[in-house]
Design a protein around this motif. Structure first.
Motif, PDB file in Angstrom:
ATOM      1  N   ALA A 162       0.822  -1.209   0.000  1.00 34.88           N
ATOM      2  CA  ALA A 162       0.000   0.000   0.000  1.00 34.88           C
ATOM      3  C   ALA A 162       0.856   1.258   0.000  1.00 34.88           C
ATOM      4  CB  ALA A 162      -0.932  -0.006   1.218  1.00 34.88           C
ATOM      5  N   LEU A 199       2.480   2.031  -3.429  1.00 40.42           N
ATOM      6  CA  LEU A 199       1.554   2.696  -4.347  1.00 40.42           C
ATOM      7  C   LEU A 199       1.373   4.165  -3.957  1.00 40.42           C
ATOM      8  CD1 LEU A 199      -1.207  -0.052  -4.777  1.00 40.42           C
ATOM      9  CD2 LEU A 199       0.411   0.753  -6.515  1.00 40.42           C
ATOM     10  N   PHE A 200       1.300   4.419  -2.654  1.00 41.68           N
ATOM     11  CA  PHE A 200       1.161   5.803  -2.184  1.00 41.68           C
ATOM     12  C   PHE A 200       2.337   6.652  -2.656  1.00 41.68           C
ATOM     13  CE2 PHE A 200       1.767   9.279   0.749  1.00 41.68           C
ATOM     14  CZ  PHE A 200       0.490   9.708   1.077  1.00 41.68           C
ATOM     15  N   PHE A 237      -4.450   8.632   2.475  1.00 42.58           N
ATOM     16  CA  PHE A 237      -4.627   7.992   1.174  1.00 42.58           C
ATOM     17  C   PHE A 237      -5.729   8.669   0.364  1.00 42.58           C
ATOM     18  CE2 PHE A 237      -2.085   4.698   3.048  1.00 42.58           C
ATOM     19  CZ  PHE A 237      -1.499   4.027   1.979  1.00 42.58           C
ATOM     20  N   GLY A 292       8.938   2.945  -5.250  1.00 42.55           N
ATOM     21  CA  GLY A 292       7.793   3.729  -5.706  1.00 42.55           C
ATOM     22  C   GLY A 292       8.167   5.154  -6.055  1.00 42.55           C
ATOM     23  N   ALA A 347      -2.945   6.900  -7.184  1.00 42.32           N
ATOM     24  CA  ALA A 347      -3.323   7.219  -5.805  1.00 42.32           C
ATOM     25  C   ALA A 347      -4.684   6.632  -5.451  1.00 42.32           C
ATOM     26  CB  ALA A 347      -3.336   8.738  -5.617  1.00 42.32           C
ATOM     27  N   ALA A 369      -4.209   3.038  -4.758  1.00 40.88           N
ATOM     28  CA  ALA A 369      -3.586   2.858  -3.446  1.00 40.88           C
ATOM     29  C   ALA A 369      -4.630   2.957  -2.330  1.00 40.88           C
ATOM     30  CB  ALA A 369      -2.487   3.899  -3.238  1.00 40.88           C
ATOM     31  N   PHE A 417      -5.423  -0.124   0.237  1.00 43.74           N
ATOM     32  CA  PHE A 417      -5.231   0.025   1.675  1.00 43.74           C
ATOM     33  C   PHE A 417      -6.536  -0.231   2.425  1.00 43.74           C
ATOM     34  CE2 PHE A 417      -5.069   2.490   5.617  1.00 43.74           C
ATOM     35  CZ  PHE A 417      -3.864   2.056   6.150  1.00 43.74           C
TER      36      PHE A 417
END
Length: 433
Positions: A239, A242-243, A305, A370, A398, A401, A405
């Protein structure tokens, strides 16, 4: 050393964390987004090579962050590691503005990436070793508040230096911060650090008040493979990767837009972007540091997020400089939450394993992947399709992500997580399997 002297040394060491985080705030990322503007406006680089230069620290961190975390777990010379890293960053900043050939810029960025791999794990380890698990959330929030205050101070000085003098002065400012950060690190008393707690090992929740006790890791640590086999940790790492893929390129791209539209005042506008975000992060970090002891980590982290895809879309709606600076409020919200909660969740997931700093390094390696991919890919998307396409692409990542999450990462607070604290201990979970 008498117990009273030991307690006094510990209190002084805890207080030293404030200037340490204040001065290292601008050092942990090197010259950061200012480098992109410097290369664009002073060196006249194309966006593609700028993206490569911005990606190099993250790529180097991919290779070195996990070994750095392992080193922090095993060494008792944590202060000296910070000083050595600061010397490397300072020399790299000076070299970047002294030599004009492109390979030197790439080399200084690589060295900066290597040096900064130790900052986050060492500061977190020293903090945990000084205050223990029960006070860790509160002290981490305080650390982050001073870190953001340091970013505000550095950004204000950098903007003034870039506007009234020249961009090269910003690099010398970072070098000065390295010196002050080293001085702060050396104010921490080595005997005050409980090295068992500093790596997430040992049964006691609080470090001993006896500074004459051996400050070395004596508890049994879990195996590396056992720790990394924890599925909760793997989902958390996925997670945050990806953030960071969505987040890392946004501010440098905004800086480039501001530089193209306002070349003379680009440093001031970039500083304004940073200052707005950091001013928001200070109260957010202070608020977040109190919440995890009362509520879950996950609901708070979801706010960070959720803010990121909104921010990416908002950047495409207007090119007005003041508007772009205003959008940075969302960056402050997300960054203030991320800086505190991510470290607390890692401490939850590694509690009792003795591998807190190793896992910090491994997760930061994932973040580096990332971030490095973000700046490199975004640079070439801009070159081929423009800034609007780059921001929308980052916003889409985003959003992915956020969904991942929400659906896949469980709560880590030992008081609230299903199964209780034992489920948060990777070593125990692996042994049970």
């Amino acid at each position: 050393m008498p117990v009273s002297d030991s307690a006094a040394a510990k209190r002084r060491s805890v207080r030293a964390l404030a200037p340490l985080n204040l001065f290292l705030a601008d050092v942990r990322d090197g010259v950061g987004p200012y480098l992109a503007i410097y290369l664009l406006t002073v060196r006249h680089w194309a966006p593609g090579p700028i993206g490569v230069a911005m990606a190099l620290p993250g790529l180097v961190a991919v290779l070195l962050q996990t070994p750095a975390g392992t080193l922090v777990d095993t060494t008792k010379r944590k202060r000296e590691l910070l000083v050595l890293a600061s010397i490397v960053v300072a020399l790299s900043c000076v070299a970047a503005v002294t030599f004009t050939i492109r390979p030197v810029i790439y080399l200084t960025q690589a060295l900066t990436g290597a040096a900064t791999t130790v900052y986050a794990p060492v500061v977190a380890a020293i903090t945990l070793g000084l205050v223990g698990h029960r006070r860790f959330a509160h002290q981490t929030g305080r650390n982050e508040a001073f870190n953001h205050a340091g970013n505000v101070l550095a950004a204000a000085l950098a903007g003034l230096i870039g506007y009234y003098w020249r961009y090269e002065g910003i690099f010398y400012l970072v070098a000065l911060m390295c010196v002050l950060g080293s001085w702060s690190a050396l104010r921490i008393a080595p005997p005050a650090i409980n090295h068992d707690l500093a790596r997430g090992c040992g049964p006691d929740d609080e470090p001993t008040e006896d500074a004459d006790a051996p400050a070395e890791a004596t508890g049994a640590a879990a195996g590396f493979r056992e720790v990394l086999a924890n599925p909760r940790l793997l989902r958390f790492a996925g997670a945050v990767v990806l953030f960071h893929f969505a987040n890392a390129a946004m501010l440098p791209l905004v800086g480039q837009l501001l530089a193209l539209g306002h070349p003379k005042a680009s440093a001031l506008f970039m500083s304004a972007c940073i200052i707005v975000a950091q001013l928001v992060m200070i109260p957010v970090a202070a608020w977040v540091s109190k919440r995890p002891t009362e509520a879950g980590r996950k609901p708070i982290f979801l706010l960070a997020f959720a803010a990121l895809p909104i921010r990416g879309v908002l950047y495409t709606l207007s090119g007005n400089a003041y508007y772009l600076v205003g959008v940075q409020i969302l960056d402050g919200l997300a960054g203030g939450i991320f800086g505190v909660i991510s470290v607390i969740m890692i401490a939850d997931l590694t509690r009792g394993s003795g591998r807190f700093n190793f896992v910090q390094g491994a997760v930061t390696t994932a973040l580096g992947i990332g971030a490095a991919l973000s700046t490199a890919v975004a640079g070439y998307v801009v070159q081929q399709f423009g800034y609007r396409a780059a921001f929308l692409s980052l916003a889409a990542v985003a959003a992915a992500a956020l969904v991942f999450f929400w659906l896949c990462v469980p709560e880590t607070n030992p008081a609230l997580a299903t199964g209780g604290p034992a489920e948060n201990k990777p070593a125990d979970a692996a042994a049970a399997g």
